[in-house]
Design an enzyme around this catalytic site. Structure first.
Site, mmCIF file in Angstrom:
data_model
loop_
_atom_site.group_PDB
_atom_site.id
_atom_site.type_symbol
_atom_site.label_atom_id
_atom_site.label_comp_id
_atom_site.label_asym_id
_atom_site.label_seq_id
_atom_site.Cartn_x
_atom_site.Cartn_y
_atom_site.Cartn_z
ATOM 1 N N HIS A 14 -5.639 13.780 -10.326
ATOM 2 C CA HIS A 14 -5.357 12.552 -10.857
ATOM 3 C C HIS A 14 -4.244 11.288 -11.649
ATOM 4 C CE1 HIS A 14 -8.233 11.248 -7.673
ATOM 5 N NE2 HIS A 14 -10.012 12.628 -8.757
ATOM 6 N N ASP A 50 0.754 -1.312 -0.333
ATOM 7 C CA ASP A 50 0.124 0.341 0.214
ATOM 8 C C ASP A 50 1.571 1.205 0.202
ATOM 9 O OD1 ASP A 50 -2.833 1.200 0.286
ATOM 10 O OD2 ASP A 50 -1.885 1.940 2.327
ATOM 11 N N ASP A 75 -4.564 2.476 -5.100
ATOM 12 C CA ASP A 75 -2.615 2.402 -4.461
ATOM 13 C C ASP A 75 -1.980 1.336 -3.768
ATOM 14 O OD1 ASP A 75 -3.967 2.922 -2.555
ATOM 15 O OD2 ASP A 75 -2.094 4.265 -1.684
#
Length: 790
Positions: free
Chosen positions: A408, A395, A448
């Protein structure tokens, strides 16, 4: 228009613009440096002249005092008191004092040119002129004015020293010293009815005029001065103030001020013109040469590295389109053209496997990963397996910040770059590791979150080695455009040797291990253990209790008083947070605050504490007229959160709080030497009018020369320095005292925490102007106690 020609039209104005900008910037820097160096030199010269004058003046005063206190002077005063006319031996002995002293000075300073002593009735007692032994004593008008004042106003207070500049000799200073031989020591002020004598002395203090004249001569008319010296002026204080040249605001005037005169020194800005014009001509010539060379080199490089390869690639693509039997082959180069070739090759492949791959990174998607996980466990459950199967759950830390701040598009690029790094590293490892060709899946689950499933590890050590290499992927920053992103990752690892029946359990355990890695500070990996699950569940329980307490307004504030060390006068309170629901399970602020700081929960808690502290402060003021301060602790997350400033400003207005009674305490570990965001946040908070204190000073890495970067009002010395007072070696100053003295040099208020014993208190009482806190005085007060004590 062909691509090559377009690029040339683009490059030429860019090269010209860059050359002009660079030349302008360099010229500006060089110009400022020349001016700053000269201004600095002139200011240092004037400072030295002022310092020398101050030293000469002080020496002259000391010199006169020494003469008055001498044995020879006492004989003169004694004879004068008896009414005996002074004879030559007495005067000769007194004169010898001046001759001997002048010889010792090696002519560096003519301390006294003319020296006369008068009594209060204006009668001359003695007169000495070190330049002309036949000169006639002259009672100056200023001295006579002072003597008239003494005789006419017996209640007047008379200063020890007076200064004036003689009308006829404006370059020399006259000094009057008032004294009484019947006082054992000199007095700053005397009563006019004391038995006073007056020394009128013309001293050899040049009053900077010579230094200024020398400066004018050295600069050939580019410096001029204007002197303002009022006539018949006499003052009892003489200080010299220098208002220097200031290159930052192009102020080429300096002023030297005293109570007796003012000298204005002007530097003509034309002084720099000749030097700067020569520099500009050289820079322009060099700029044109570099511009031509740069244009030629850039055009050649673009032709060789871009235009020719792109043209060749376009030709190959047309050949492929014309004949389906021709295929593009990968290029050996590693550049954008090669990447374009590879992209074209992989286009058909991406279309075919789009259903099983993540469209952004090209890794397997969640559906494909779940199939791989299920298939793998069907296989290992059907036969005995002595190797480890490991699942790495990755992560990315702080990825949400990149997405929210930079958009983004940048976030997607970051995910793509990481995916490539991960695949390259795993490919290299699989080429030589013991788990060769046993990578079952590399997938992006979403957002992610990434997973790597590998079957065939011979030992746990090999699993941990690969965990370290995954973390090492983040040692180098991620470069996207002009920005560098120092992103890290939390990695959770679960493993099995055919001891569980399904892959979902393995995935859940890896997720739990990753969660602990993130809780422990991020940028690390953790292997799953049962203890991990227990710890995570305990922290989640505490976090949920904090959320519940915040939702139901179940927090409580207590108040730690602060006192002046010398008088033990209450000056204010530090506001502290308590959670009664957690206190019942022995969980205090030292445990639940760090847990809250790992999430955004601390932002809401800080705002709750701030608002409720304002409510209590307003109530205390209305009921008791309280004038002290409330100190409120602010977390590092709130310091870096613009919303905290907005909400704080609104709360101050809503509750009509006097900002001078609010102090925000920032823990030293929140600050780093080059943390410009923290500096700007502190300045923003300071603009509201509140005080800023640095808490627990000495526990972090902030040095005193870095404190000047921060807009601080108060320094709170950590309790560890109080506890170490007894460990200080004999004859050495405790570290606490050293920090206190440095804080005072930086004009910071000082609060000393952790006073717990009488000896602690007795020590800090010796430090003037400090405020103290500690259990030696009291434990934190409940609100009812605060109301009753005020």
């Amino acid at each position: 228009m062909r691509l090559g020609k377009k690029i040339r039209y683009i490059i030429l104005p860019i090269v010209m613009l860059v050359s002009i900008v660079v030349t302008s910037i360099y010229y500006g820097i060089y110009k400022n440096q020349i001016i700053e160096n000269k201004i600095h030199s002139l200011n240092e010269y004037l400072k030295a002249a002022v310092t020398k004058t101050e030293y000469d003046l002080a020496y002259a005063q000391s010199y006169l005092q020494h003469k008055i206190d001498s044995k020879e002077a006492s004989l003169i005063f004694t004879q004068n008191e008896k009414g005996v006319q002074l004879t030559a031996p007495y005067i000769s002995q007194f004169l010898k004092q001046f001759v001997n002293q002048g010889a010792n000075l090696n002519n560096t300073l003519n301390v006294v040119n003319d020296f006369s002593i008068y009594d209060a009735k204006q009668q001359l007692i003695v007169h000495i002129n070190t330049q002309d032994p036949f000169s006639v004593p002259n009672l100056k008008s200023q001295t006579k004015f002072l003597l008239d004042e003494i005789n006419n106003k017996p209640t007047k207070k008379v200063s020890q020293y007076y200064y004036f500049i003689d009308d006829t000799e404006q370059k020399l200073l006259n000094l009057i010293q008032v004294f009484s031989p019947y006082h054992l020591t000199s007095q700053q002020f005397y009563d006019a009815n004391d038995d006073l004598y007056i020394v009128q002395a013309q001293v050899g203090v040049g009053l900077i005029r010579a230094a200024v004249d020398e400066l004018i001569n050295e600069h050939n008319g580019f410096i001029k001065s204007t002197a303002i010296i009022p006539s018949n002026n006499i003052v009892n204080e003489l200080s010299i103030e220098l208002l220097p040249f200031d290159s930052l605001i192009n102020n080429y005037n300096a002023t030297i001020k005293t109570e007796l005169f003012e000298i204005i020194i002007e530097l003509d800005d034309e002084y720099f013109s000749e030097t700067l014009n020569l520099v500009l001509i050289k820079l322009l010539f060099l700029s044109f040469v570099l511009m031509g060379v740069s244009y030629f080199i850039v055009v050649k490089l673009i032709d060789n590295q871009i235009i020719f390869p792109v043209t060749k690639l376009a030709k190959s693509i047309k050949e492929v389109e014309a004949s389906l039997t021709i295929e593009l082959k990968p290029l050996k180069t590693e550049d954008e053209v090669s990447a374009l070739n590879e992209s074209y090759i992989s286009l058909i492949k991406k279309i075919n496997n789009l259903a099983n791959n993540d469209p952004l990174t090209g890794l397997s998607n969640r559906r494909s990963f779940n199939n791989s996980l299920s298939t793998l466990f069907d296989i290992i459950n059907d036969k005995k397996n002595s190797d480890y199967t490991a699942l790495f759950f990755i992560d990315l830390d702080n990825f949400k910040y990149v997405n929210d701040t930079y958009g983004h598009e940048v976030g997607d690029l970051l995910l793509i770059i990481f995916s490539r790094r991960l695949k390259v590293m795993l490919k290299k490892e699989s080429d030589h590791a013991t788990y060769n060709e046993k990578i079952e899946s590399i997938a992006r689950l979403g957002g992610d979150e990434f997973v790597v499933l590998i079957n065939g590890f011979p030992s746990l050590l090999e699993i941990e080695k690969l965990g370290e290499k995954v973390c090492a992927l983040f040692h180098d920053s991620f470069d996207i455009g002009v920005n560098k992103f120092n992103i890290h990752a939390s990695v959770g690892i679960s493993y099995t040797i055919n001891k569980i029946k399904d892959g979902e359990t393995l995935l859940s355990q890896a997720d739990s291990a990753m969660y602990l890695a993130k809780k422990l500070g991020k940028n690390n990996y953790k292997l799953f253990t049962p203890e991990i699950e227990d710890k995570i569940n305990n922290e989640l329980k505490i976090e949920n209790q904090l959320i519940e307490s915040l939702k139901n307004d179940q927090f409580v504030l207590v108040f730690m008083p602060a006192y002046t060390a010398q008088e033990k006068v209450l000056t204010g309170y530090e506001v502290l947070l308590r959670c009664p629901n957690l206190a019942n399970t022995s969980v205090g602020p030292d445990i639940f605050i760090p847990i809250a700081e790992k999430t955004d929960l601390i932002l809401m808690i800080d705002l709750w504490v701030t608002e409720n502290a304002f409510i209590k402060l307003k109530e205390l003021i209305n009921k008791t007229g309280f004038k002290g301060f409330f100190a409120i602790n602010v977390s590092s997350k709130s310091l870096r959160n613009d919303d905290f400033y907005v909400r704080l400003k609104a709360l101050i207005k809503e509750y009509d709080i006097d900002v001078t009674q609010i102090e925000l305490e920032i823990t030293e570990t929140c600050l780093m030497p080059d943390d410009y965001q923290a500096i700007e946040s502190l300045k923003q908070l300071k603009s509201l009018g509140v005080s800023i204190a640095i808490d627990d000073f000495g526990t972090g890495y902030t040095s005193f020369n870095q404190l000047v970067n921060y807009p601080l009002d108060t320094l709170k010395i950590d309790r560890s320095f109080v506890q170490s007072l007894g460990d200080t070696a004999a004859g050495k100053k405790p570290t606490l005292d050293i920090i206190y003295e440095l804080a005072k040099i930086y004009e910071l208020e000082v609060i000393i925490e952790g006073i717990e014993t009488k000896s602690d208190f007795e020590h800090v009482q010796k430090l003037p102007g400090v405020t103290v806190q500690g259990f030696y005085f009291t434990k934190p007060f409940q609100w009812e106690e605060v109301i009753s004590l005020n």
